[in-house]
Design an enzyme around this catalytic site. Structure first.
Site, PDB file in Angstrom:
ATOM      1  N   LYS A  48      35.287  38.219  50.451  1.00 36.15           N
ATOM      2  CA  LYS A  48      35.375  40.034  50.373  1.00 36.15           C
ATOM      3  C   LYS A  48      33.821  40.764  50.203  1.00 36.15           C
ATOM      4  O   LYS A  48      33.642  41.477  50.650  1.00 36.15           O
ATOM      5  CB  LYS A  48      35.776  40.470  48.808  1.00 36.15           C
ATOM      6  CG  LYS A  48      37.238  40.203  48.702  1.00 36.15           C
ATOM      7  CD  LYS A  48      37.786  40.192  47.393  1.00 36.15           C
ATOM      8  CE  LYS A  48      39.558  39.663  47.178  1.00 36.15           C
ATOM      9  NZ  LYS A  48      39.954  39.653  45.943  1.00 36.15           N
ATOM     10  N   GLN A  92      39.255  40.271  39.653  1.00 35.05           N
ATOM     11  CA  GLN A  92      39.969  38.933  40.309  1.00 35.05           C
ATOM     12  C   GLN A  92      40.901  38.488  39.530  1.00 35.05           C
ATOM     13  O   GLN A  92      40.242  38.120  38.165  1.00 35.05           O
ATOM     14  CB  GLN A  92      38.709  38.088  40.939  1.00 35.05           C
ATOM     15  CG  GLN A  92      38.905  37.232  41.671  1.00 35.05           C
ATOM     16  CD  GLN A  92      39.401  37.297  42.961  1.00 35.05           C
ATOM     17  OE1 GLN A  92      38.981  38.277  43.776  1.00 35.05           O
ATOM     18  NE2 GLN A  92      40.500  36.792  43.765  1.00 35.05           N
ATOM     19  N   ASP A 115      43.183  47.353  44.839  1.00 39.36           N
ATOM     20  CA  ASP A 115      44.184  46.311  45.143  1.00 39.36           C
ATOM     21  C   ASP A 115      45.466  46.967  44.860  1.00 39.36           C
ATOM     22  O   ASP A 115      46.517  46.324  45.048  1.00 39.36           O
ATOM     23  CB  ASP A 115      44.001  45.552  43.728  1.00 39.36           C
ATOM     24  CG  ASP A 115      43.092  43.976  44.122  1.00 39.36           C
ATOM     25  OD1 ASP A 115      43.042  43.800  45.324  1.00 39.36           O
ATOM     26  OD2 ASP A 115      42.568  43.710  43.246  1.00 39.36           O
TER      27      ASP A 115
END
Ligand code: NAP
Length: 277
Positions: A48, A92, A115
């Site tokens: 990322k 995460q 997300d």
């Protein structure tokens, strides 16, 4: 059989995003929080960060120790929510056992939720008013669109009903007028279900779950699963045999995975537009 090349498409999309960011002088940053020492998570975060650097999004990583409390994590999320220089926030997963992932991630402001997990974004997907949609869902849809696979009226079978992939993907496909069936670990006669699929998508995480005899001739086969076998990354599909029978297939690695990272970058731009509004 045509291989659906997620890596090339990732590069193409990142190039387009890079040009847009430079042309419109967009200033964005992505905060990524990792709690603990999960090795796989560290690799995902590196990917990322690399993509951010490629396109001109500023990555801000928070690598917090395993013993971080839920309260400390919540304080950080609130701080980033209120930080005008932060465009998007990713928590995460997985997090250590003493932290409730759903509780903490639900604190992320909906317009910073790149997300696409918080309730407002899930509800918008449910209402067919898509804004920030989970990146793996977007990755699958984008790959299908790139290869001109018609979704309207297609029989799509998704194996896996997880909250991150299977469930939201079923909604995104319904929004595009596909006929969607979802199978899971309690489904009976999985083969009979998967055989009906014009488009078969597996999001389970079990190597070789989908074999040749479970796939209809000329089906489109998308492999979302990620497992490690003898140090190698593999998907759910028995690629060797299934690729001889289907019309299109994604490889693992090099299919949905790289596309998911590209879709995070796209979501940062959408988050930026939402913030400006
Ligand atoms: P998850 O929440 O654990 O969901 C897995 C699903 O698989 C569950 O619905 C489970 O059924 C179902 N399942 C398990 N065994 C099965 C079987 N034998 N037959 C049929 N269904 C079965 O996982 P997830 O977060 O959705 O992720 C799924 C996979 O995608 C994982 O391998 C993950 O690493 C991968 N992934 C890849 C990307 C990418 O970018 N490529 C992104 C995210 C996730 P029950 O609900 O009945 O338990």
């Amino acid at each position: 059989m045509i291989l659906m090349d997620g890596k090339s498409l990732r590069n193409k999309i990142l190039e387009e995003i890079k040009i847009k960011i430079a042309k419109d002088r967009i200033k964005t940053s992505l905060a990524i929080i990792l709690v603990g020492d999960n090795e796989a998570s560290k690799i995902y975060i590196r990917n990322k960060v690399k993509a951010c650097e490629e396109v001109g999004i500023i990555p801000v990583t928070y690598l917090l120790p395993e013993e971080t409390t839920e309260e400390e994590l919540c304080v950080l999320i609130e701080k980033l929510n209120n930080d005008g220089t932060i465009t998007g926030i990713i928590l995460q997963s997985p997090v250590p056992k003493h932290i409730n992932f759903d509780k903490c991630s639900s604190l992320i402001k909906s317009y910073k939720d790149v997300d696409g997990f918080v309730m407002a974004n899930t509800y918008n997907l449910y209402l067919n008013d898509e804004k920030l949609v989970p990146c793996t869902v977007k990755a699958v849809i984008k790959l299908l669109e790139e290869y001109n696979i018609a979704l309207e009226g297609a029989n799509v079978v998704i194996v896996g009903r997880g909250n991150i992939v299977g469930k939201p993907l079923s909604l995104a496909l319904l929004n595009r007028n596909a006929t969607v069936t979802i199978a899971h670990s309690k489904s009976k006669n999985l083969k009979d279900i998967t055989k009906t699929a014009d488009i078969l998508i597996s999001a389970v995480g079990k190597p070789k779950l989908i074999t040749n005899e479970m796939v209809k001739d000329n089906a489109v086969v998308i492999d979302v699963g990620i497992s490690r076998v003898d140090g190698k990354v593999v998907g759910d599909i028995d690629f060797e045999s299934v690729s001889k029978k289907c019309s299109y297939i994604t490889p693992v690695p090099g299919g949905v995975g790289p596309m998911t990272v590209a879709m995070i970058m796209e979501n940062v731009l959408i988050a930026n537009e939402m913030r400006e509004k």
